[in-house]
Design a protein around this motif. Structure first.
Motif, PDB file in Angstrom:
ATOM      1  N   ILE A  52      39.907  43.099  42.744  1.00 11.98           N
ATOM      2  CA  ILE A  52      40.273  42.083  41.754  1.00 11.98           C
ATOM      3  C   ILE A  52      40.065  42.615  40.348  1.00 11.98           C
ATOM      4  CG2 ILE A  52      39.717  39.791  40.850  1.00 11.98           C
ATOM      5  CD1 ILE A  52      39.080  38.911  43.685  1.00 11.98           C
ATOM      6  N   TYR A  53      38.933  43.240  40.093  1.00 15.54           N
ATOM      7  CA  TYR A  53      38.658  43.744  38.747  1.00 15.54           C
ATOM      8  C   TYR A  53      39.603  44.873  38.341  1.00 15.54           C
ATOM      9  CZ  TYR A  53      34.419  40.994  38.066  1.00 15.54           C
ATOM     10  OH  TYR A  53      33.539  39.961  37.875  1.00 15.54           O
ATOM     11  N   ARG A  54      40.192  45.536  39.325  1.00 10.70           N
ATOM     12  CA  ARG A  54      41.160  46.583  39.005  1.00 10.70           C
ATOM     13  C   ARG A  54      42.447  45.993  38.438  1.00 10.70           C
ATOM     14  NH1 ARG A  54      40.935  49.006  43.554  1.00 10.70           N
ATOM     15  NH2 ARG A  54      42.858  48.282  44.566  1.00 10.70           N
ATOM     16  N   TRP A  55      42.760  44.750  38.813  1.00 16.23           N
ATOM     17  CA  TRP A  55      44.011  44.120  38.380  1.00 16.23           C
ATOM     18  C   TRP A  55      43.824  43.072  37.285  1.00 16.23           C
ATOM     19  CZ3 TRP A  55      45.451  43.384  44.210  1.00 16.23           C
ATOM     20  CH2 TRP A  55      46.024  44.573  44.691  1.00 16.23           C
ATOM     21  N   TRP A  56      42.664  42.437  37.245  1.00 16.62           N
ATOM     22  CA  TRP A  56      42.443  41.360  36.279  1.00 16.62           C
ATOM     23  C   TRP A  56      41.064  41.501  35.620  1.00 16.62           C
ATOM     24  CZ3 TRP A  56      44.128  40.114  41.339  1.00 16.62           C
ATOM     25  CH2 TRP A  56      45.466  39.690  41.437  1.00 16.62           C
ATOM     26  N   PRO A  57      40.954  41.150  34.340  1.00 19.15           N
ATOM     27  CA  PRO A  57      39.673  41.291  33.649  1.00 19.15           C
ATOM     28  C   PRO A  57      38.718  40.117  33.872  1.00 19.15           C
ATOM     29  CG  PRO A  57      41.348  40.571  32.101  1.00 19.15           C
ATOM     30  CD  PRO A  57      42.053  40.817  33.411  1.00 19.15           C
ATOM     31  N   SER A  58      39.236  38.975  34.355  1.00 17.42           N
ATOM     32  CA  SER A  58      38.390  37.792  34.480  1.00 17.42           C
ATOM     33  C   SER A  58      39.002  36.827  35.484  1.00 17.42           C
ATOM     34  CB  SER A  58      38.268  37.091  33.123  1.00 17.42           C
ATOM     35  OG  SER A  58      39.546  36.603  32.719  1.00 17.42           O
ATOM     36  N   LYS A  59      38.210  35.829  35.882  1.00 12.70           N
ATOM     37  CA  LYS A  59      38.743  34.827  36.819  1.00 12.70           C
ATOM     38  C   LYS A  59      39.813  33.977  36.138  1.00 12.70           C
ATOM     39  CE  LYS A  59      35.329  31.115  36.097  1.00 12.70           C
ATOM     40  NZ  LYS A  59      34.329  30.243  36.757  1.00 12.70           N
ATOM     41  N   ALA A  60      39.717  33.797  34.817  1.00 12.22           N
ATOM     42  CA  ALA A  60      40.757  33.050  34.100  1.00 12.22           C
ATOM     43  C   ALA A  60      42.091  33.775  34.195  1.00 12.22           C
ATOM     44  CB  ALA A  60      40.355  32.860  32.641  1.00 12.22           C
ATOM     45  N   ALA A  61      42.057  35.087  34.065  1.00 11.59           N
ATOM     46  CA  ALA A  61      43.285  35.878  34.174  1.00 11.59           C
ATOM     47  C   ALA A  61      43.854  35.806  35.587  1.00 11.59           C
ATOM     48  CB  ALA A  61      43.004  37.320  33.781  1.00 11.59           C
ATOM     49  N   VAL A  62      42.975  35.810  36.592  1.00  7.46           N
ATOM     50  CA  VAL A  62      43.434  35.663  37.980  1.00  7.46           C
ATOM     51  C   VAL A  62      44.137  34.323  38.158  1.00  7.46           C
ATOM     52  CG1 VAL A  62      42.736  35.527  40.398  1.00  7.46           C
ATOM     53  CG2 VAL A  62      41.556  37.104  38.867  1.00  7.46           C
ATOM     54  N   LEU A  63      43.506  33.274  37.639  1.00 13.46           N
ATOM     55  CA  LEU A  63      44.066  31.939  37.803  1.00 13.46           C
ATOM     56  C   LEU A  63      45.400  31.803  37.085  1.00 13.46           C
ATOM     57  CD1 LEU A  63      43.619  29.145  38.994  1.00 13.46           C
ATOM     58  CD2 LEU A  63      42.388  28.516  36.912  1.00 13.46           C
ATOM     59  N   MET A  64      45.505  32.381  35.883  1.00  9.08           N
ATOM     60  CA  MET A  64      46.764  32.338  35.150  1.00  9.08           C
ATOM     61  C   MET A  64      47.873  33.006  35.951  1.00  9.08           C
ATOM     62  SD  MET A  64      48.669  31.662  32.515  1.00  9.08           S
ATOM     63  CE  MET A  64      47.612  31.260  31.134  1.00  9.08           C
ATOM     64  N   ASP A  65      47.584  34.197  36.466  1.00  6.62           N
ATOM     65  CA  ASP A  65      48.578  34.928  37.251  1.00  6.62           C
ATOM     66  C   ASP A  65      48.945  34.148  38.511  1.00  6.62           C
ATOM     67  OD1 ASP A  65      50.103  37.183  36.928  1.00  6.62           O
ATOM     68  OD2 ASP A  65      48.821  38.466  38.143  1.00  6.62           O
TER      69      ASP A  65
END
Length: 209
Positions: A52-65
């Motif tokens: 996950i950290y390889r693709w997104w910097p934060s859980k907010a970024a994960v949720l946005m994507d």
């Protein structure tokens, strides 16, 4: 012997991303944004935390994507079903009926538990994180608002809406009341309320006899 096939890393990555997206949306809906963690998303998706950290910097970024991916999938389902448009506002020649139809659909979407939690989380986090907020507006909010601009301009060209009305301001008469009631949770968000919002807004927008 059958020929050896090299594993398709891109397909594996797509599966992992989809699993992470689904896990993020599900967890936010179940436990709320504050209690959702990268570790929890990783465990739910069956991947390592570092993936996950390889693709997104934060859980907010994960949720946005994840939310953008969900919106794209829903639009694709509409197209596959042969429905008209892509969440656009219909133009039947009856502005009142068209606006009531789309505002009722907006009420249903805002009240949908699957969408409500991530939408609230992104809206709140966007206030704290300006970069995320700008992405939320650019990718999710503005495209939907532009649909109202297009429909209201068509009504102006048809002589139904006053020529001096700014469609970008006028759409806020329709969207803002629903958003306000949804955010504050003070009163129920219903179809009847959506219809009333349209009725009141059109009194100021339409050309008077």
């Amino acid at each position: 012997m059958a020929p050896h096939r090299t594993p398709d890393s891109s397909r594996r990555s797509d599966r992992s991303r989809r699993a992470i997206h689904d896990a993020a949306l599900a967890l936010v809906g179940e436990v709320g944004y504050a209690r959702t963690t990268i570790e929890g998303i990783a465990a739910r998706a069956g991947v390592g935390k570092q993936t996950i950290y390889r693709w997104w910097p934060s859980k907010a970024a994960v949720l946005m994507d994840a939310f953008l991916d969900l919106s794209a999938r829903q639009a694709a389902e509409v197209d596959a079903a042969g429905a008209d448009g892509d969440y656009g506002i219909p133009d039947t020649g009856d502005l009142e009926a068209d606006l009531k139809l789309v505002l009722r659909a907006t009420v249903d979407e805002l009240n949908d538990p699957a969408a409500e939690a991530p939408t609230r989380a992104l809206a709140a986090e966007g206030i704290i994180d300006p970069a995320l907020g700008a992405q939320f507006v650019e990718n999710l909010l503005d495209p939907q608002l532009q649909l109202y601009v297009t429909r209201l301009r068509a009504a102006q060209e048809a002589g139904e809406v006053r020529a001096d009305v700014d469609p970008r301001v006028a759409l806020e008469l329709l969207i803002a009341p629903l958003t306000h009631r949804w955010l504050l949770r003070t009163l129920p968000l219903t179809h009847a309320y959506a219809d009333a919002v349209v009725d009141h807004a059109l009194r100021g927008l339409l050309v008077r006899p």
